[in-house]
Design a protein around this motif. Structure first.
Motif: not given
Length: 221
Positions: A95-97, A99-104, A128-129
């Motif tokens: 889910e985190c991954s 979300a991050i790709f949708s926000l990149e 990671v950060d």
């Protein structure tokens, strides 16, 4: 910035005005999206040490700096700690991954400087950060007893991290942290808290920095 005009031929007032309007539109769009800037070079020359991170790179602007790479393993370890707080670790990571790709793309547009990293590289940095920051902020308000942890068992580490996380160039967009916190710390997660909400990144950040400002270093959640 200066507008570009044809090398030859006259430019009508109407055309000139249109170019002005187009440029204003570009400037307006950038001013809305950009929120993370570089420190001007001339200002850095006054006191370079004050504007550069000392031990940890946060975000893409200082990623790859050799002097900061010693903290990379600790960032990954804190990310693991954060995921392990959830009973369904793999699901949480997925889910985190996502979300991050949708926000990149939105996150990339938050930086005034052009980011040299590709989509996957920037997504990794943000993931990671972001997890590192969330777990660091949460640890700072908890009674931490892991003697193997380098950060909270060295008196100089937390003040140095406060310096680094407060720098203009050591940032990731706030909305990235909000999304990661919402996924990794569900509202049904029970923790004993008395001073700060574990579900609001702003509260966690304020607590982290106020400990230094108020001198209440012994206060714990």
């Amino acid at each position: 910035m200066r507008l570009s005009y044809p090398l030859s031929g006259d430019v009508s007032i109407a055309k000139w005005t249109h170019l002005i309007k187009e440029t204003l539109g570009i400037v307006r769009a950038k001013s809305i999206d950009n929120c993370i800037y570089e420190v001007p070079k001339e200002l850095q020359k006054v006191n370079e040490d004050a504007y550069r991170p000392h031990i940890v790179s946060i975000g893409p602007l200082h990623e790859g700096d050799h002097d900061l790479q010693a903290m990379d393993e600790h960032k990954w370890r804190y990310m693991l700690h954060l995921l392990q707080r959830n009973p369904e670790q793999e699901k949480t990571l997925n889910e985190c991954s996502m979300a991050i790709f949708s926000l990149e793309a939105k996150a990339r547009g938050s930086y005034a400087k052009t980011i040299k990293f590709n989509t996957y590289e920037l997504a990794e940095i943000l993931l990671v950060d972001g997890c590192f920051i969330i777990e660091l902020l949460r640890f700072s308000g908890m009674h931490f007893e892991d003697d193997s942890d380098l950060i909270f068992h060295n008196d100089w580490m937390i003040p140095t991290l406060r310096h680094d996380l407060g720098l203009l160039e050591s940032q990731i967009p706030f909305f990235v942290l909000e999304h990661l916190l919402e996924i990794c710390v569900p509202h049904n997660l029970e923790l004993h808290t008395t001073q700060v909400s574990i579900h609001k990144i702003a509260d966690l950040a304020l607590y982290f920095f106020q400990v230094k400002m108020s001198g209440e270093a012994s206060r714990r959640i």
